[in-house]
Design a protein around this motif. Structure first.
Motif, PDB file in Angstrom:
ATOM      1  N   ILE A  75     -17.849  10.744  -6.953  1.00  0.00           N
ATOM      2  CA  ILE A  75     -17.851   9.756  -8.031  1.00  0.00           C
ATOM      3  C   ILE A  75     -19.119   8.921  -7.984  1.00  0.00           C
ATOM      4  O   ILE A  75     -19.765   8.665  -9.018  1.00  0.00           O
ATOM      5  N   LEU A  76     -19.528   8.498  -6.788  1.00  0.00           N
ATOM      6  CA  LEU A  76     -20.717   7.657  -6.673  1.00  0.00           C
ATOM      7  C   LEU A  76     -21.985   8.418  -7.051  1.00  0.00           C
ATOM      8  O   LEU A  76     -22.855   7.884  -7.745  1.00  0.00           O
ATOM      9  N   VAL A  77     -22.101   9.657  -6.612  1.00  0.00           N
ATOM     10  CA  VAL A  77     -23.286  10.452  -6.944  1.00  0.00           C
ATOM     11  C   VAL A  77     -23.351  10.716  -8.448  1.00  0.00           C
ATOM     12  O   VAL A  77     -24.427  10.643  -9.060  1.00  0.00           O
ATOM     13  N   LEU A  78     -22.218  11.012  -9.061  1.00  0.00           N
ATOM     14  CA  LEU A  78     -22.204  11.230 -10.512  1.00  0.00           C
ATOM     15  C   LEU A  78     -22.570   9.959 -11.265  1.00  0.00           C
ATOM     16  O   LEU A  78     -23.114  10.024 -12.375  1.00  0.00           O
ATOM     17  N   SER A  79     -22.288   8.795 -10.672  1.00  0.00           N
ATOM     18  CA  SER A  79     -22.654   7.540 -11.333  1.00  0.00           C
ATOM     19  C   SER A  79     -24.169   7.383 -11.428  1.00  0.00           C
ATOM     20  O   SER A  79     -24.668   6.665 -12.298  1.00  0.00           O
ATOM     21  N   SER A  80     -24.906   8.037 -10.540  1.00  0.00           N
ATOM     22  CA  SER A  80     -26.365   8.026 -10.643  1.00  0.00           C
ATOM     23  C   SER A  80     -26.814   8.779 -11.894  1.00  0.00           C
ATOM     24  O   SER A  80     -27.807   8.409 -12.528  1.00  0.00           O
ATOM     25  N   VAL A  81     -26.083   9.845 -12.228  1.00  0.00           N
ATOM     26  CA  VAL A  81     -26.406  10.620 -13.434  1.00  0.00           C
ATOM     27  C   VAL A  81     -26.169   9.777 -14.678  1.00  0.00           C
ATOM     28  O   VAL A  81     -27.015   9.719 -15.581  1.00  0.00           O
ATOM     29  N   THR A  82     -25.022   9.101 -14.737  1.00  0.00           N
ATOM     30  CA  THR A  82     -24.722   8.279 -15.911  1.00  0.00           C
ATOM     31  C   THR A  82     -25.679   7.090 -16.006  1.00  0.00           C
ATOM     32  O   THR A  82     -26.076   6.685 -17.094  1.00  0.00           O
ATOM     33  N   CYS A  83     -26.073   6.541 -14.846  1.00  0.00           N
ATOM     34  CA  CYS A  83     -27.041   5.445 -14.839  1.00  0.00           C
ATOM     35  C   CYS A  83     -28.378   5.910 -15.413  1.00  0.00           C
ATOM     36  O   CYS A  83     -28.993   5.221 -16.235  1.00  0.00           O
ATOM     37  N   GLN A  84     -28.816   7.099 -15.007  1.00  0.00           N
ATOM     38  CA  GLN A  84     -30.100   7.608 -15.496  1.00  0.00           C
ATOM     39  C   GLN A  84     -30.032   7.927 -16.986  1.00  0.00           C
ATOM     40  O   GLN A  84     -31.037   7.786 -17.697  1.00  0.00           O
ATOM     41  N   MET A  85     -28.871   8.338 -17.462  1.00  0.00           N
ATOM     42  CA  MET A  85     -28.722   8.563 -18.900  1.00  0.00           C
ATOM     43  C   MET A  85     -28.923   7.255 -19.657  1.00  0.00           C
ATOM     44  O   MET A  85     -29.525   7.226 -20.739  1.00  0.00           O
ATOM     45  N   GLY A  86     -28.423   6.156 -19.083  1.00  0.00           N
ATOM     46  CA  GLY A  86     -28.652   4.848 -19.695  1.00  0.00           C
ATOM     47  C   GLY A  86     -30.127   4.499 -19.739  1.00  0.00           C
ATOM     48  O   GLY A  86     -30.621   3.918 -20.714  1.00  0.00           O
ATOM     49  N   VAL A  87     -30.861   4.870 -18.686  1.00  0.00           N
ATOM     50  CA  VAL A  87     -32.306   4.626 -18.657  1.00  0.00           C
ATOM     51  C   VAL A  87     -32.997   5.429 -19.748  1.00  0.00           C
ATOM     52  O   VAL A  87     -33.881   4.926 -20.451  1.00  0.00           O
ATOM     53  N   PHE A  88     -32.608   6.687 -19.895  1.00  0.00           N
ATOM     54  CA  PHE A  88     -33.206   7.527 -20.941  1.00  0.00           C
ATOM     55  C   PHE A  88     -32.981   6.923 -22.323  1.00  0.00           C
ATOM     56  O   PHE A  88     -33.881   6.936 -23.173  1.00  0.00           O
ATOM     57  N   MET A  89     -31.774   6.385 -22.551  1.00  0.00           N
ATOM     58  CA  MET A  89     -31.499   5.767 -23.847  1.00  0.00           C
ATOM     59  C   MET A  89     -32.354   4.514 -24.045  1.00  0.00           C
ATOM     60  O   MET A  89     -32.842   4.253 -25.153  1.00  0.00           O
ATOM     61  N   ALA A  90     -32.546   3.750 -22.967  1.00  0.00           N
ATOM     62  CA  ALA A  90     -33.363   2.540 -23.068  1.00  0.00           C
ATOM     63  C   ALA A  90     -34.830   2.863 -23.290  1.00  0.00           C
ATOM     64  O   ALA A  90     -35.552   2.129 -23.981  1.00  0.00           O
ATOM     65  N   GLU A  91     -35.286   3.968 -22.714  1.00  0.00           N
ATOM     66  CA  GLU A  91     -36.686   4.369 -22.863  1.00  0.00           C
ATOM     67  C   GLU A  91     -36.939   5.120 -24.165  1.00  0.00           C
ATOM     68  O   GLU A  91     -38.086   5.216 -24.607  1.00  0.00           O
TER      69      GLU A  91
END
Length: 243
Positions: A75-91
């Motif tokens: 769960i924690l490792v997958l949260s890194s994926v969702t976090c990075q998706m948020g970064v992509f949306m912000a960028e």
């Protein structure tokens, strides 16, 4: 000649300023480097105690539920994926696809492709909260089995290392809330919001990488070594049950 030379200097200085790294990002990386040294000291303490009193480490690890620990780290490792998706949306970029920065979803909440940075960060927050809840549940079970902070050297270093990591995760969750509030209230999505999102992602990825190291050393190393060599100095067997 003199006038032309003077007029060119500001342009050169401006060009150098454009390529200069962002100070906030650099500061975040430097700070995380110091945190890495802190966790490195905890790793060194773990191995030192393990070599000194291997029996207490074998007794303590015998109470682990490796299946549940594996679920929690997934769960924690997958949260890194969702976090990075948020970064992509912000960028405003995802691979080769470029689009206007998206802080909130466009369309239905069930349309994941239309999610913005806030939606991805909400999901990351929930996954991080699940991890912390799982860690609290594991602590409760271990305490009931007699593994406490003062019960043995293993208990001391286990709660010290995983507890400090848990505090870092809690700090990340609070920061997610602050960043989401900032994104929600911002009238314009500027570079300041983007930098805050990027720096938060640095921190969250760092927290995930540290836990991968802790998970391998604390939960997996001795059972793997025991499977390879039954005469291993810290004999521990895997328990793949989840609850």
């Amino acid at each position: 000649m003199t006038t032309a030379t003077l007029s060119e200097r500001p342009a050169a200085a401006a060009t150098a300023a454009v390529g200069r790294p962002n100070p906030t990002q650099i500061g975040t990386i430097v700070w995380l480097s110091s945190e890495l040294m802190f966790f490195g000291a905890l790793f060194a303490m773990f191995f030192t105690l393990r070599s000194s009193v291997p029996d207490t480490f074998a007794d303590g690890q015998a109470h682990f539920t490796h299946g549940f620990a594996l679920l929690n780290i997934t769960i924690l490792v997958l949260s890194s994926v969702t976090c990075q998706m948020g970064v992509f949306m912000a960028e405003g970029r995802l691979g080769k696809k470029v689009f206007p920065p998206r802080k909130r979803r466009t369309g239905s909440i069930f349309n994941i492709a239309g999610w913005g940075a806030i939606e991805w960060f909400v999901l990351t927050f929930l996954m991080g909260a699940f991890f912390i809840s799982g860690q609290a549940f594991e602590y409760t079970e271990l305490i009931h089995k007699g593994v406490t902070l003062s019960s043995s050297p293993f208990g001391s270093i286990f709660y010290l290392a995983t507890g400090f990591h848990g505090l870092h995760v809690l700090g990340g969750l609070v920061t997610f809330l602050l960043v989401m509030v900032r994104l929600w209230s911002a009238k314009k999505f500027t570079q300041h919001e983007q930098i805050s999102v990027i720096c938060l992602s640095y921190y969250w990825h760092f927290v995930d990488v540290v836990w991968i190291g802790l998970f391998f050393i604390v939960y997996m190393l001795d059972p793997m070594m025991t499977a390879i060599s039954p005469d291993h100095v810290v004999p521990v067997s895997f328990d793949w049950t989840i609850f």
